[in-house]
Design a protein around this motif. Structure first.
Motif, PDB file in Angstrom:
ATOM      1  N   MET A  57       0.821  -1.205   0.000  1.00  0.00           N
ATOM      2  CA  MET A  57       0.000   0.000   0.000  1.00  0.00           C
ATOM      3  C   MET A  57       0.858   1.258   0.000  1.00  0.00           C
ATOM      4  SD  MET A  57      -2.932  -1.037   2.780  1.00  0.00           S
ATOM      5  CE  MET A  57      -3.562   0.629   2.774  1.00  0.00           C
ATOM      6  N   GLY A  58       0.309   2.290  -0.642  1.00  0.00           N
ATOM      7  CA  GLY A  58       0.895   3.610  -0.551  1.00  0.00           C
ATOM      8  C   GLY A  58       0.239   4.407   0.563  1.00  0.00           C
ATOM      9  N   SER A  59       0.719   5.640   0.805  1.00  0.00           N
ATOM     10  CA  SER A  59       0.223   6.430   1.930  1.00  0.00           C
ATOM     11  C   SER A  59      -1.238   6.822   1.766  1.00  0.00           C
ATOM     12  CB  SER A  59       1.079   7.689   2.109  1.00  0.00           C
ATOM     13  OG  SER A  59       1.024   8.476   0.925  1.00  0.00           O
ATOM     14  N   GLY A  60      -1.720   6.911   0.520  1.00  0.00           N
ATOM     15  CA  GLY A  60      -3.107   7.290   0.319  1.00  0.00           C
ATOM     16  C   GLY A  60      -4.021   6.138   0.017  1.00  0.00           C
ATOM     17  N   ASP A  61      -3.509   4.921   0.070  1.00  0.00           N
ATOM     18  CA  ASP A  61      -4.304   3.756  -0.286  1.00  0.00           C
ATOM     19  C   ASP A  61      -5.161   3.298   0.889  1.00  0.00           C
ATOM     20  OD1 ASP A  61      -3.119   3.840  -2.730  1.00  0.00           O
ATOM     21  OD2 ASP A  61      -1.592   2.345  -2.238  1.00  0.00           O
ATOM     22  N   VAL A  62      -6.280   2.608   0.528  1.00  0.00           N
ATOM     23  CA  VAL A  62      -7.193   2.051   1.524  1.00  0.00           C
ATOM     24  C   VAL A  62      -7.386   0.577   1.234  1.00  0.00           C
ATOM     25  CG1 VAL A  62      -9.516   2.139   2.492  1.00  0.00           C
ATOM     26  CG2 VAL A  62      -8.391   4.250   1.758  1.00  0.00           C
ATOM     27  N   THR A  63      -7.286  -0.235   2.270  1.00  0.00           N
ATOM     28  CA  THR A  63      -7.529  -1.668   2.134  1.00  0.00           C
ATOM     29  C   THR A  63      -8.583  -2.083   3.138  1.00  0.00           C
ATOM     30  OG1 THR A  63      -5.287  -2.133   1.371  1.00  0.00           O
ATOM     31  CG2 THR A  63      -6.540  -3.973   2.283  1.00  0.00           C
ATOM     32  N   ASN A  64      -9.649  -2.753   2.659  1.00  0.00           N
ATOM     33  CA  ASN A  64     -10.692  -3.294   3.526  1.00  0.00           C
ATOM     34  C   ASN A  64     -10.487  -4.794   3.629  1.00  0.00           C
ATOM     35  OD1 ASN A  64     -11.927  -0.716   3.656  1.00  0.00           O
ATOM     36  ND2 ASN A  64     -12.883  -1.097   1.654  1.00  0.00           N
ATOM     37  N   VAL A  65     -10.334  -5.279   4.858  1.00  0.00           N
ATOM     38  CA  VAL A  65     -10.036  -6.693   5.055  1.00  0.00           C
ATOM     39  C   VAL A  65     -11.192  -7.331   5.818  1.00  0.00           C
ATOM     40  CG1 VAL A  65      -8.440  -8.365   6.036  1.00  0.00           C
ATOM     41  CG2 VAL A  65      -7.563  -6.218   5.113  1.00  0.00           C
ATOM     42  N   LEU A  66     -11.854  -8.299   5.172  1.00  0.00           N
ATOM     43  CA  LEU A  66     -12.890  -9.083   5.827  1.00  0.00           C
ATOM     44  C   LEU A  66     -12.241 -10.336   6.388  1.00  0.00           C
ATOM     45  CD1 LEU A  66     -15.956  -9.422   6.363  1.00  0.00           C
ATOM     46  CD2 LEU A  66     -16.059 -10.735   4.226  1.00  0.00           C
ATOM     47  N   ILE A  67     -12.376 -10.556   7.706  1.00  0.00           N
ATOM     48  CA  ILE A  67     -11.673 -11.648   8.372  1.00  0.00           C
ATOM     49  C   ILE A  67     -12.691 -12.705   8.776  1.00  0.00           C
ATOM     50  CG2 ILE A  67     -10.184 -12.293  10.294  1.00  0.00           C
ATOM     51  CD1 ILE A  67      -9.199  -9.433  10.386  1.00  0.00           C
ATOM     52  N   ASN A  68     -12.511 -13.894   8.218  1.00  0.00           N
ATOM     53  CA  ASN A  68     -13.374 -15.011   8.573  1.00  0.00           C
ATOM     54  C   ASN A  68     -12.882 -15.685   9.851  1.00  0.00           C
ATOM     55  OD1 ASN A  68     -15.121 -14.739   6.346  1.00  0.00           O
ATOM     56  ND2 ASN A  68     -13.628 -15.797   5.025  1.00  0.00           N
ATOM     57  N   GLY A  69     -13.755 -16.449  10.479  1.00  0.00           N
ATOM     58  CA  GLY A  69     -13.404 -17.135  11.712  1.00  0.00           C
ATOM     59  C   GLY A  69     -12.412 -18.255  11.486  1.00  0.00           C
ATOM     60  N   GLY A  70     -11.727 -18.662  12.577  1.00  0.00           N
ATOM     61  CA  GLY A  70     -10.771 -19.746  12.497  1.00  0.00           C
ATOM     62  C   GLY A  70      -9.523 -19.449  13.280  1.00  0.00           C
ATOM     63  N   SER A  71      -8.587 -20.422  13.300  1.00  0.00           N
ATOM     64  CA  SER A  71      -7.330 -20.245  14.029  1.00  0.00           C
ATOM     65  C   SER A  71      -6.238 -19.854  13.049  1.00  0.00           C
ATOM     66  CB  SER A  71      -6.940 -21.542  14.743  1.00  0.00           C
ATOM     67  OG  SER A  71      -5.692 -21.396  15.365  1.00  0.00           O
ATOM     68  N   TYR A  72      -5.538 -18.752  13.396  1.00  0.00           N
ATOM     69  CA  TYR A  72      -4.536 -18.207  12.488  1.00  0.00           C
ATOM     70  C   TYR A  72      -3.120 -18.391  13.029  1.00  0.00           C
ATOM     71  CZ  TYR A  72      -8.340 -16.016   9.943  1.00  0.00           C
ATOM     72  OH  TYR A  72      -9.456 -15.801   9.186  1.00  0.00           O
ATOM     73  N   SER A  73      -2.930 -19.353  13.910  1.00  0.00           N
ATOM     74  CA  SER A  73      -1.626 -19.472  14.555  1.00  0.00           C
ATOM     75  C   SER A  73      -0.622 -20.181  13.669  1.00  0.00           C
ATOM     76  CB  SER A  73      -1.764 -20.244  15.864  1.00  0.00           C
ATOM     77  OG  SER A  73      -2.226 -21.555  15.605  1.00  0.00           O
ATOM     78  N   PHE A  74       0.657 -19.816  13.821  1.00  0.00           N
ATOM     79  CA  PHE A  74       1.770 -20.563  13.287  1.00  0.00           C
ATOM     80  C   PHE A  74       2.478 -21.159  14.492  1.00  0.00           C
ATOM     81  CE2 PHE A  74       1.424 -17.258   9.881  1.00  0.00           C
ATOM     82  CZ  PHE A  74       0.983 -18.108   8.894  1.00  0.00           C
ATOM     83  N   ALA A  75       2.297 -22.424  14.715  1.00  0.00           N
ATOM     84  CA  ALA A  75       2.840 -23.068  15.911  1.00  0.00           C
ATOM     85  C   ALA A  75       2.306 -22.335  17.151  1.00  0.00           C
ATOM     86  CB  ALA A  75       4.364 -23.089  15.876  1.00  0.00           C
TER      87      ALA A  75
END
Length: 849
Positions: A57-75
């Motif tokens: 992303m640049g300084s003027g960019d916008v990102t919308n992130v939809l996060i689904n349920g679940g486990s996001y762990s690495f170890a």
């Protein structure tokens, strides 16, 4: 629903959760900056795609992130999303998103909403290092036990912009600090912090704020947390500044709700309209704060339910319009508030039903602190030792416009116990307070200086007790005994020297008023009123001790009414070196003034009306030289002045004794030398002056008037009498209606005797075995002859006798039986048988007419 439909729903949810994000705003700004929408799933490809998108992303960019349920762990580690620039809106889509870590760096702005963290342990889920706007809202965080390695905090703000905000979030069962603010400004709104527990010996808090940080908590709730404190300020950088504002929030059943730590940190806290209920230790613990730190509390409620509400060390704490109820301590002093080395300001507040196992049922202040109270109420507080309301030791105390009702202690000071401290009390009301030892049912004072003014002390026995006090001043205070008697309003005791005591404008009602049992350099009582009840007996109004003396005692312009003294005197002065009593008024009292010991007493410009003395002891009794001047005695009963001192010189100057009740005791009884100057004695049925001693007594009467008295005016039995420039008019008696001498020496000069009457033939002046000299005097219309002498030596010179009479017609002017007589230059007119001498040893007359 198609892909476009999902994206529109996502935009709608983001707009609801994040004030800064909306479809309208997105449409308007779409031409200006790039906007990307992505979905995060708990698989490696999705995670890499989202992170790559954010990283590019640049300084003027916008990102919308939809996060689904679940486990996001690495170890054991969480999956980290790192934002360094631009704007990213994270929105949870439902279910539980565990082990996701958000790291916000640089100047990026981030919103996080709709997330659910349920159980587990990992690195701190949210770490903020940005100067941009961060908004965290509508998230649920529960049962989270450990965070590593980032200082055991769930959300960490290493920096926070002025508008960063956490709102509508729930933190439940967190085993670490829910929030740590290390720098910047953060607002927490409408959040719940519940059931957090301390893990092991770790010392963490639900919310921690460090130096160089500002935190505002509004409309939030902290309930059932057992971490060491719930909010900690001043932990990391001890030389810097932190600020906390708490408004409309609720704290219940926490261990410590607010904890200010570190002796060198300047931490300011403002609390408004909040409630603290049933915390297990203290609601607020301010430990060793910098002296310039400030704690401000307004409109808040503290319900201790058996625990101390505040422990304040250092700094200045100001509490306004707040309520403390059922606070207590089982280890320390100060049931509601304990202050050490700091300043407490209490305004318009109430402390009730609080208890201390030691001292200070409501407040304790020690170690060079200071307490300033105004407009506050103290009700039903209790201390197992001293100070039912307030205990101050080495702590200044100022109290004004406050009330103390039903306070109690099991030792001394039912309301206030102050030791080695200066105190000022102004416009307060004390009533129904008690101390088990009966030493200061309202106030116990020891050492240092106290200033009281315009207070009211009611309904308690022994309200104020001073022990080894240094200086004491009371002005316009009221002491009222309701249905109580035979106690003392103000007791001053001790074995050390007191510098000064001053009482002015006081009103004392219904009991003994003042006992001064301590050695005092200077004491003054002025403009006071002492009112009794004729149906109640009290010891006295004012009394000094028989052991410890007072160097100077002054009392001025005060009145005593309807007081019945069991000791026979309203004022009792023992061992007072110099007493000065001026402009006192005694009305309908039993007893007046008693002076015993010391060197000199003065009573001036005073009035005694319908005052009685017991068994001739005297309305005024003195064993030292006493001067009574410019005073009136009207319709009194018994001896007026009993001057019982053989080696003293006393003076009556410009006094008036009028219409005393009949008794067998003289009005004036003196044992030493007495001067009566410019005084008036009228309508009295008793002997006026009768010395109590037969030897070495000299009475001088100058410029005085004796009229309408019905017993002997002056009688001596030994000693000397000198009467000059006086007037005896219309007096009557059996023998010697105005002067009677049984042994002694009498000198009369320049005096007028007119219309006096003796009921027997022994004369209006009667002398037995006396040395008599009368010169330049006038005797007119005397009945029962003017002068009768027996076995005396008589010298009459330059006197005038006329119109006198005697019942047996022998010596209507003068009758001399035995002894010697010498007349010269006298004039005997208008009577038969002027002089009669019988068995006279020697008689001479020269130039008599």
């Amino acid at each position: 629903m198609g892909k476009l439909g999902w994206i529109l729903c996502f935009f709608l949810l983001v707009s609801l959760a994040t004030p800064s994000f909306s479809l309208e705003n997105f449409s308007q700004s779409n031409a200006k900056r790039a906007t990307v929408s992505v979905t995060l799933d708990p698989n490696d490809a999705s995670k890499s795609n989202v992170q790559n998108t954010i990283s590019s992303m640049g300084s003027g960019d916008v990102t919308n992130v939809l996060i689904n349920g679940g486990s996001y762990s690495f170890a054991l580690d969480a999956f980290s999303l790192v934002v360094s620039t631009g704007t990213v809106n994270f929105l949870g889509s439902g279910g539980s998103q565990s082990r996701i870590q958000f790291i916000v760096n640089g100047t990026s702005s981030v919103s996080i909403s709709g997330m659910v963290y349920n159980s587990g342990s990992s690195q701190s889920p949210i770490i903020v290092n940005t100067t941009g706007l961060v908004t965290i809202s509508n998230n649920i965080f529960s049962n989270f036990q450990n965070c590593y390695p980032q200082s055991n905090a769930f959300i960490i703000f290493n920096s926070a912009s002025n508008q960063s905000r956490i709102s509508n979030c729930s933190f439940d069962g967190i085993g670490v600090s829910a929030l740590q603010v290390r720098s910047g400004n953060l607002t927490v709104f409408n959040c719940n912090f519940t059931r957090s527990k301390s893990s092991g010996s770790s010392r963490w808090s639900i919310v921690m704020i460090s130096s160089n940080a500002s935190l505002a908590i509004n409309s939030s709730r902290f309930i059932g947390n057992d971490l060491n404190p719930n909010i900690v300020t001043g932990v990391i950088v001890p030389s810097s500044f932190s600020y906390v504002s708490i408004v409309d929030s609720y704290f219940e059943k926490n261990s410590i709700s607010i904890y200010v730590e570190n002796s060198r940190t300047k931490a300011d806290i403002d609390i408004r309209n909040s409630t603290f209920n049933e915390d297990s230790l203290e609601s607020i613990l301010k430990s060793n704060s910098d002296l310039t730190s400030k704690l401000n509390i307004f409109g808040s409620t503290f319900n201790g339910n058996g625990q101390q509400c505040m422990y304040l060390i250092g700094g200045t704490s100001t509490i306004t319009r707040s309520t403390f109820k059922r606070c207590s301590t089982i280890y320390y002093s100060g049931g509601a508030i304990q202050v050490e080395r700091g300043n407490l300001v209490l305004r318009d507040s109430t402390i009730s039903s609080s208890y201390s196992v030691t001292n200070g049922g409501a407040i304790s202040c020690t170690m060079n602190g200071n307490v300033d109270i105004s407009g506050s109420n103290f009700t039903l507080n209790h201390a197992a030792s001293n100070g039912g309301s307030i205990f101050a030791q080495g702590c200044g105390l100022q109290v004004s416009q406050s009330q103390f009702n039903g306070e109690s202690s099991e030792s001394s000071g039912g309301s206030i116990y102050i030791d080695s401290s200066d105190m000022t009390l102004n416009n307060n009301v004390f009533y129904n307070n008690s101390a088990s030892l009966q030493q200061g049912n309202h106030i116990y004072i020891t050492n240092q200086n106290s200033v009281l003014s315009n207070n009211q002390f009611r309904s308690s026995q022994n309200p104020i007790y001073l022990f080894n006090a240094l200086n004491f001043s009371s002005s316009n205070d009221q002491f009222i005994a309701e249905k109580l008697n035979n106690f003392t309003h103000l007791t001053v005791a001790g074995d050390k020297l007191m510098n000064s005591l001053s009482i002015s404008g006081g009103r004392f009602n219904g009991s003994s008023a003042i006992k001064l049992l301590q050695t005092i350099s200077s004491s003054s009582i002025s403009n006071c009123t002492f009112d009794g009840d004729s149906s109640k007996v009290v010891e006295s109004s004012i009394e000094t001790g028989e052991v410890n003396g007072i160097t100077q005692f002054g009392m001025f312009n005060s009145s005593f009414r309807n007081i019945v003294s069991s000791k026979g005197y309203v004022i009792i002065l023992n061992n007072v070196s110099i007493s000065n009593l001026d402009s006192l008024r005694f009305t309908d009292t039993l007893g007046g003034i008693y002076v015993n010991g010391g060197s000199n007493a003065s009573i001036s410009s005073s009035e005694f009306t319908r005052v009685s003395s017991i068994n001739g002891t005297g309305i005024i009794y003195s064993s030292i030289s006493t001067n009574i001047s410019s005073s009136n005695f009207v319709r009194n009963n018994g001896t007026i002045a009993n001057l019982d001192c053989n080696d003293c010189n006393s003076t009556l100057f410009k006094i008036n004794i009028d219409s005393s009740a009949k008794s067998s005791f003289p009005l004036i009884s003196n044992g030493g030398n007495l001067s009566v100057l410019n005084s008036t004695f009228n309508n009295n049925p008793n002997p006026v002056i009768l010395p109590s001693s037969s030897f070495n007594t000299t009475i001088n009467v100058r410029g005085s008037v004796f009229s309408n008295n019905t017993n002997n005016c002056i009688e001596i039995n030994g000693g000397e009498l000198d009467v000059n420039d006086s007037n005896f008019y219309n007096n009557s008696g059996i023998n010697g209606s105005f002067i009677k001498c049984n042994k002694g020496s009498v000198l009369i000069a320049g005096t007028s005797f007119e219309k006096n009457h003796a009921e027997s033939y022994n004369g209006t002046l009667s002398f037995l075995q006396c040395q008599l000299s009368i010169s330049s005097s006038q005797f007119k219309d005397q009945a029962g002859r003017s002068i009768y002498t027996e076995n005396s030596s008589v010298q009459l010179s330059s006197n005038v006798f006329y119109d006198n009479s005697a019942s047996n017609e022998e010596g209507k002017h003068v009758y001399i039986l035995s002894g010697n007589a010498s007349f010269s230059n006298n004039q005997f007119r208008s009577s038969q048988n002027s002089a009669f001498l019988f068995d006279t040893n020697y008689f001479s007359s020269s130039n008599d007419q």
